[in-house]
Design a protein around this motif. Sequence first.
Motif, mmCIF file in Angstrom:
data_model
loop_
_atom_site.group_PDB
_atom_site.id
_atom_site.type_symbol
_atom_site.label_atom_id
_atom_site.label_comp_id
_atom_site.label_asym_id
_atom_site.label_seq_id
_atom_site.Cartn_x
_atom_site.Cartn_y
_atom_site.Cartn_z
ATOM 1 N N ALA A 1 74.691 -5.279 -18.247
ATOM 2 C CA ALA A 1 73.618 -5.791 -19.094
ATOM 3 C C ALA A 1 74.472 -4.277 -20.202
ATOM 4 C CB ALA A 1 72.898 -5.111 -19.080
ATOM 5 N N TYR B 1 72.464 -3.926 -14.179
ATOM 6 C CA TYR B 1 72.546 -2.650 -14.681
ATOM 7 C C TYR B 1 73.891 -3.464 -15.763
ATOM 8 C CZ TYR B 1 67.952 -1.060 -14.322
ATOM 9 O OH TYR B 1 66.429 -1.011 -14.280
ATOM 10 N N SER C 1 67.736 1.617 -24.267
ATOM 11 C CA SER C 1 66.374 0.441 -24.841
ATOM 12 C C SER C 1 66.272 -0.603 -24.346
ATOM 13 C CB SER C 1 65.472 1.042 -26.109
ATOM 14 O OG SER C 1 66.012 0.531 -27.081
ATOM 15 N N GLN C 2 67.297 -1.442 -24.581
ATOM 16 C CA GLN C 2 66.793 -3.078 -24.226
ATOM 17 C C GLN C 2 67.081 -3.403 -22.755
ATOM 18 O OE1 GLN C 2 70.578 -4.026 -26.412
ATOM 19 N NE2 GLN C 2 68.969 -5.767 -27.731
ATOM 20 N N LYS C 3 67.829 -2.405 -21.884
ATOM 21 C CA LYS C 3 68.062 -2.059 -20.422
ATOM 22 C C LYS C 3 66.303 -1.610 -19.820
ATOM 23 C CE LYS C 3 71.997 0.373 -19.990
ATOM 24 N NZ LYS C 3 72.572 1.177 -19.683
ATOM 25 N N THR C 4 65.810 -0.856 -21.003
ATOM 26 C CA THR C 4 64.544 -0.282 -19.874
ATOM 27 C C THR C 4 63.488 -1.647 -19.918
ATOM 28 O OG1 THR C 4 65.084 1.480 -20.619
ATOM 29 C CG2 THR C 4 62.700 1.177 -20.314
ATOM 30 N N ARG C 5 63.915 -2.179 -20.947
ATOM 31 C CA ARG C 5 63.215 -3.289 -21.910
ATOM 32 C C ARG C 5 62.600 -4.241 -20.992
ATOM 33 N NH1 ARG C 5 63.115 -5.988 -26.777
ATOM 34 N NH2 ARG C 5 64.505 -5.024 -27.572
ATOM 35 N N LEU C 6 63.602 -5.100 -20.776
ATOM 36 C CA LEU C 6 64.276 -6.041 -20.696
ATOM 37 C C LEU C 6 64.448 -6.118 -19.139
ATOM 38 C CD1 LEU C 6 66.527 -7.550 -23.467
ATOM 39 C CD2 LEU C 6 63.866 -7.758 -22.870
ATOM 40 N N ALA D 1 74.081 -4.106 -23.546
ATOM 41 C CA ALA D 1 72.911 -3.817 -24.546
ATOM 42 C C ALA D 1 72.678 -2.216 -24.111
ATOM 43 C CB ALA D 1 72.149 -3.911 -22.959
ATOM 44 N N SER D 2 72.125 -1.936 -24.931
ATOM 45 C CA SER D 2 71.362 -0.180 -25.498
ATOM 46 C C SER D 2 70.732 -0.182 -24.312
ATOM 47 C CB SER D 2 71.088 -0.328 -26.410
ATOM 48 O OG SER D 2 69.992 -0.419 -26.995
#
Lengths: 426, 448
Positions: B337, B334, B345-350, B342-343
């Motif tokens: 990231a 994280y 939502s991007q962190k959650t998604r990726l 990274a935003s």
Amino acid sequence: MTKKLGLLTLCMMLIFVLSACGGKPGSGAENSGNAAADSGGEATAEGTEELTPEPGAELTFWTIKDGFSDYAVQEFEKKYNIKVTVEDVAYWDSVARMTTDGPSGTGADVFGMTNDFLGGAVNAGLVLPNDYFEEDTKTINRKLAVDASTYEGILYGYPRSVYTYGLYVNKDLVKDAKLDTWDDVIAFSKKFNDVKSNKYGFMFDSGSFYLFSFLTGYGGYIFGSNETDPTDIGVNNEGSVKGMTFLKSLKDILPFKLTDMTRDAKNGLWEQGKLAMNMDGSWEIGKYSKLPFQVAVIPLPAMPEGKAPVTLAGTTSYYVSTYSKYPNAAKLFANFITSKDMQIKDNELIGSIPAAEGIDDSIRKDEIMQGFLKQIESSRMWSSLPEMQYFGQYMDPAFDAVWNGADVKATLDKAAEGMKTSIGMK
Amino acid sequence: MQQLAIGSKYPEPSKKFRKKAALLSVIAMGLGQIYNRQYVKGFLLLAFYVYGIFTAVTSLPHALWALITLGETETHLQKVGRLYKQVMGDHSIFLMVESLITVFIMLVLIWLYIAGIKDAYRTGKLREEGVRPNTFKQTLSFVAAYRFPHIVLAIPLLGVVFFTVMPIIFMILVAFTDFTRETMPPAHLINWEGLQAFKELLRTKAWSHTFYSVTLWTFIWAFFATITGYFGGFAAALLVQSKGIRFRSFWRTAFILPFAIPMFVSTLIMRNIFNGQFGPVNQYLGMLGIAKAPWLSDPLWAKITLILVNFWLSFPVSMLMIIGILSTIPRDMYEAADIDGASGSQKTRLITFPMVMYSMAPLIIMQFVANINNFNIVYLLTNGKPLNGDFQFAGHTDILITWLFKLSMEQGKYNYASVIGIFIFIVLSVFAIWNVRRTKAFKEEDAS
């Protein structure tokens, strides 16, 4: 090396196998052989002589345990010195359990059953005919109870009580309102109903067993020839259609879906005193005579054209198992606990409606009992045929559909068609 | 043991041991072992051999006759004088079960026989090489020391064979008979009917309509029940674990409550809560001025209610498991990231989602399988209602397993129920096997 070990493991396993199941096939055959031989011997010995209990007889008795069964068993043990073990098995569970427990030798010698299970039980070979006491049973009991314990011309049961449903009335709420016809009920309910606070004038159980009475009132029937001919289905005849149309009109005072009107919901309202008239069965007599308000029972009021609904009724009888090791003792016992005196006692202790006739002077005088005695006069015994299983299957959705607005005639035709297919198909 | 080793004079190595030993074992199980001087084992096997022959002679013909005919004499009542007596005949179902047990025992014995021959051959070969065969005591101590797990595993294995495999075979056999309430033993004999029940269930219009509709709904139900429970748990876990949340353990405890109440109880309560007329949910809606919803009385609504209630009961488990997995994701991923900008939502998604899915996928599949068979909630919440006049003994919300229950327990159509049981069995085993094969642990063992 591993193989060797595998072998050894296997030996261990086999020891388990052999000790667990080894003896089974042989011993099973032996048992049934013995049983057959035994009963054969007795048959010739007994013949037409007096029915004497087998020496050393011990009986297992399945019933719904209540004050009466305890009392009756005690009296029997005192009189005949035969030990009876009572097990609490509901009348509607006994057949299913006997089909497995009977052959394996752990079943009851005498068990209770409502008459709708009789055909199935006879088909499965679970019950011995009521042969020795046939005449006694026929003379003391109501004809409809005897008929309900008879299947294909052979009497099997020892009737204990009859049951039907009627209109329980909360007298504190109804006061002196006139309740002679359904118009009166509707008029009362319209005044009394308060949907916001869930107060209702009238409610019924939404099963086919209860609702069908409106159809029988106008001449509808399930099976022809007094519920004995499964090839003649009357659920869509003219009377049935008329009754169903009338039933539909009751939606005015019961403004909700049948699915939501569950037994729990209805009984809850009734016991809280928020329901004035409750159409329910006589098996609730014991419970409902103890409510904190005054309860009476009246027969179902007359529908338009002066026709009263004809309620469906059932009979609870005791049966002697074909697997009983002591059939004579079992017959004696079944006859003993369903004798006239015992039926009176049954009525006194827990309020069952006796199957016996001519004892009106000795039974309970309260308004609930008297109401049901009147109702039973205008009731129709429901069928003991195994084909009865299709009745609820096709009629429950039919009642639901009509209540939700479907066409009466078409829905009933469909239900009748379904029943016919199922009965024909087997 | 010492005594034995000293006392026995070992013969000269010879080339004939293995053949002789194997041949002797072919003649009678255990002889080869005795020849190899493994006396205790040999006599033990010989005892099994005698038992096997005894069973084969006494019980096997009867068992085969029973399996083929399912009994020949009917039970009937006979009137003697004034009294009826039951004359016992054959009980098809008992015959079937008993013969199955006999056949199973025979199969195990045959396996033992073959294993005995192999063992005699191998030990013979060892002797040729000059190795002294293990004495029984040596074997025992070796087993106790190194093969203890095998022995312990043998007990459940036995259980699987006689309490899982045999009943399944019994169930499969019932599907090929005419076993219904109308032909209930012992008064009636059951007959083999071949594929009759399959044909009627899959081809007759009334039955096939019910079968296909119920199957379709079963899969839709299992899909939504799994997805909602899983993603609900995921969302709850993310929220509880997100930065800046205080009293984490309080939230976790609060969310686990629905799971802590026995499902049996909560489902029955839900049934009353969602009652369209008397249930509190609609009463509250009424107070807010919203029209009452037909939660349990409309087919579509009833299905939605089922999924909703199942969601409520199942999300806490997913939440707990996912919280556990979240804590194993390395922090530095994280942080890296974050540095890359990274935003959330991007962190959650990726990052979060793939990491969680990696560990959770097999469990999701198992949950899907469990939902196909989720008898409790359907039976207790709707019991298949609302009723459907077009279905045979099923309501709108019945899934395969509740329909099977109704067919067998309420209608006595045991053969049809068995056909459905076979169908469920196939579907479930395909998923179960596929799932086991694709889990990491299984692959690792394969590779080694």
